[in-house]
Structure formats: structure tokens, C-alpha cells
Design an enzyme around this catalytic site. Structure first.
Site, PDB file in Angstrom:
ATOM      1  N   HIS A 114     -39.153  -6.340 -39.344  1.00  0.00           N
ATOM      2  CA  HIS A 114     -39.911  -5.562 -38.371  1.00  0.00           C
ATOM      3  C   HIS A 114     -41.075  -6.346 -38.104  1.00  0.00           C
ATOM      4  O   HIS A 114     -41.829  -7.181 -38.830  1.00  0.00           O
ATOM      5  CB  HIS A 114     -40.233  -4.247 -38.796  1.00  0.00           C
ATOM      6  CG  HIS A 114     -40.913  -3.336 -38.006  1.00  0.00           C
ATOM      7  ND1 HIS A 114     -42.098  -3.080 -37.617  1.00  0.00           N
ATOM      8  CD2 HIS A 114     -40.499  -2.523 -37.115  1.00  0.00           C
ATOM      9  CE1 HIS A 114     -42.500  -2.598 -36.742  1.00  0.00           C
ATOM     10  NE2 HIS A 114     -41.317  -1.952 -36.361  1.00  0.00           N
ATOM     11  N   GLU A 186     -37.324  -5.146 -30.251  1.00  0.00           N
ATOM     12  CA  GLU A 186     -38.756  -4.368 -30.162  1.00  0.00           C
ATOM     13  C   GLU A 186     -39.530  -5.374 -29.970  1.00  0.00           C
ATOM     14  O   GLU A 186     -40.422  -6.082 -30.808  1.00  0.00           O
ATOM     15  CB  GLU A 186     -39.086  -3.858 -31.609  1.00  0.00           C
ATOM     16  CG  GLU A 186     -37.970  -2.755 -32.164  1.00  0.00           C
ATOM     17  CD  GLU A 186     -38.574  -2.006 -33.362  1.00  0.00           C
ATOM     18  OE1 GLU A 186     -38.501  -0.830 -33.265  1.00  0.00           O
ATOM     19  OE2 GLU A 186     -39.312  -2.419 -34.294  1.00  0.00           O
TER      20      GLU A 186
HETATM   21  O1  LIG Z   1     -41.665  -0.216 -34.386  1.00  0.00           O
HETATM   22  C1  LIG Z   1     -41.023   1.028 -34.110  1.00  0.00           C
HETATM   23  C2  LIG Z   1     -39.741   1.353 -34.959  1.00  0.00           C
HETATM   24  O2  LIG Z   1     -39.550   0.473 -35.977  1.00  0.00           O
HETATM   25  C3  LIG Z   1     -41.426   1.722 -32.997  1.00  0.00           C
HETATM   26  O3  LIG Z   1     -42.461   2.384 -33.279  1.00  0.00           O
HETATM   27  P1  LIG Z   1     -43.100   3.402 -32.175  1.00  0.00           P
HETATM   28  O4  LIG Z   1     -41.844   4.081 -31.515  1.00  0.00           O
HETATM   29  O5  LIG Z   1     -43.773   4.336 -33.103  1.00  0.00           O
HETATM   30  O6  LIG Z   1     -44.035   2.473 -31.277  1.00  0.00           O
END
Ligand SMILES: O=C(CO)COP(=O)(O)O
Length: 275
Positions: A114, A186
């Protein structure tokens, strides 16, 4: 990025299950997380779309909440996983978490790489590659996160993100039938915001990631999720490209998570729509 066959149909395409993952990061305490799991268990326990595998759900609580969440979700088909693991299973590694032990306490997923692990804990492609191997060695489906740090144009982001995926999977061993892998795209600049990334931008990057995965013979089945301020409406906006969502804050309220689940059901199987 290598050229390959046209991408398989994504969320709106029919054949593949929609995948919805929720990470709690460190937002909720143990009791609130277990409460969430109990509420969601009631909502999904007998739902045919979840039971029949048309929608695949997983939850990643903080480590101390895992046993309570596993207990609460027993028999629902919702998978549980950890937000991180160490690359060794046993030894003198103070504070580390073994993939073997995660498996023992009921985990079937492990998140790797992450953006917050990279930024706050100094994890790089080499470390993440080892963690990827450790997850697979222990029978945990990896949820491998990739994403560019700074917003650019979609083609540049696609190249950058595909290179990240190739770097982390470089030392992945071959396996009979290929590894089952979830990739979460992400974009780091879209995490913790009010809105998700623009669907065309995200779709271009996801298409690039799909080409990388489909040209890699070590990968068996794979799903690509979008994460970063995902919320009700995001799944439908990405139905042509993403296989699902990796949700953070906007799924910590079970009612809002229910809205996303309804959206998934409507996309996959309109006659099963609950709301
Ligand atoms: O990093 C995330 C999931 O791992 C996304 O977080 P948010 O949806 O709170 O921005």
C-alpha cells in the site's frame, strides 16, 4: 509494458466476479471493526450473489481485530486478510507478522505495498517482491497495490504503474496453473480525497496493468481493483475497465458499503438487486 490479447471483460462485462475489498487501515478500533463485520455478515450471509461467487468480498482489518472479524464473518463467504505480512515465516524477526500465522488465524488475503507502507515504512519493490512470494507460499491471495505518486497524464501513469507491477513481480516463481493475484490500482494522489480519480484516467491505467498481467504466464487468474476515495458510484463509472473496488473510508459505514454492494449486484445480476 508488453502487447497481448485484448483485455478480458471487466466489472460490467458479465463473466468475472466483481471483487470488493475493504481496508480499515488504522481508522477503527477493534470493537468498532468487529461491529462492522457483524452488521455486514447479516447483510450478505444468505445473499445469492455473494454465496454464488458473482460478487467476491474481502476485508482487511488491523491485526488485533482479525480474530473477531473472522469469527463474525464465519459462513458468509467474506474473506479476511491482513494489511501487511513479513517475508519470512519464522525466526529472529521482532515485531514481524508471519504469513503462516495469518493463515492459521483464518486469513486468506494479504495486502502488499500500500502507498502508506511505501511512504511511511520505507518499503520498496525488492521488499514487496519478497512479501508477494511469502503470501503465495502461505496460500494467501495477494492484494498487490500499485499507483503513481503524482497525477500526470493517463499514458504516463499507465507506464509508471505497469513498471511498478513488473518490478514487484520480477522474482515471482512459476506455478502450475499460475498464481491467483489481485492488483489494486491506487493512485496515491487520489487516496484520502473527496473524490475518486477520473474514470477515463483510471481506466487507461487499468487497461495497461491488465496487459502486463495477461502477458505473464506465471499469473493464473487476476482481478484489477480501483482504490482511492472509491465510494458509491465509482464502480459503475469504472464498469468497463475495473473488476471491482478497493475501498477505504467510504466503506467504514456499513450503510455506504451496502450501497456499493447493491451497485455490484445490479451490475452483475440486475434481477438480484436488493434496493
Ligand atoms: O487506500 C485506500 C484503500 O487501501 C483508499 O482509501 P480511501 O478510500 O479512504 O481514500
Amino acid at each position: 509494458m508488453t502487447e497481448s490479447a485484448p483485455p478480458a471483460p471487466a466489472a460490467g462485462g458479465g463473466a468475472r466476479p466483481i471483487v470488493l475489498g475493504v481496508s480499515f487501515k488504522l481508522y477503527l478500533d477493534v470493537d468498532s471493526t468487529v461491529e462492522w463485520a457483524k452488521t455486514v455478515a447479516e447483510a450478505v450471509r444468505d445473499h445469492p450473489a455473494v454465496k454464488g461467487g458473482r460478487v467476491r468480498l474481502f476485508v482487511l482489518p488491523s491485526l488485533p481485530a482479525i480474530p473477531g472479524v473472522v469469527d463474525a464473518l464465519q459462513g458468509t463467504g467474506v474473506g479476511v486478510g491482513a494489511q501487511d505480512l513479513f517475508w519470512e515465516d519464522r525466526g529472529a524477526f521482532t515485531g514481524a507478522v508471519s504469513g503462516a500465522d495469518l493463515r492459521t488465524v483464518g486469513c486468506s488475503y494479504a495486502e502488499i505495498g500500500h502507498a502508506e507502507r511505501r511512504a511511511l515504512f520505507g518499503e520498496d519493490d525488492v521488499i514487496l517482491g519478497r512479501k508477494l512470494v511469502a503470501a503465495l507460499r502461505n496460500g494467501l491471495t495477494p492484494v498487490l497495490c500499485v499507483g503513481e505518486t503524482v497525477k500526470s497524464d493517463p499514458q504516463t501513469a499507465a507506464r509508471e504503474t505497469a513498471a511498478e507491477l513488473e518490478a514487484v513481480t520480477r522474482d515471482l516463481p512459476a506455478s502450475d496453473g499460475g498464481h491467483d493475484l489481485i492488483v489494486a490500482y491506487e493512485p496515491r494522489w487520489a487516496i484520502g480525497q473527496a473524490e475518486a480519480a477520473d474514470p477515463d484516467y483510471a481506466g487507461t491505467v487499468i487497461a495497461g496493468l491488465r496487459q502486463v498481467l495477461e502477458s505473464d504466464e506465471r499469473i493464473g487468474s487476476s482481478s484489477i481493483l480501483y482504490g482511492g476515495s472509491a465510494q458509491p458510484g465509482t464502480l459503475s463509472a469504472l464498469r468497463e475497465t475495473a473488476d471491482g473496488l478497493f475501498l477505504g473510508r467510504f466503506a467504514h459505514d456499513p450503510r455506504r458499503f451496502g450501497l456499493v454492494l447493491d451497485e455490484a449486484l445490479a451490475l452483475r445480476d440486475p434481477q438480484l438487486r436488493t434496493g
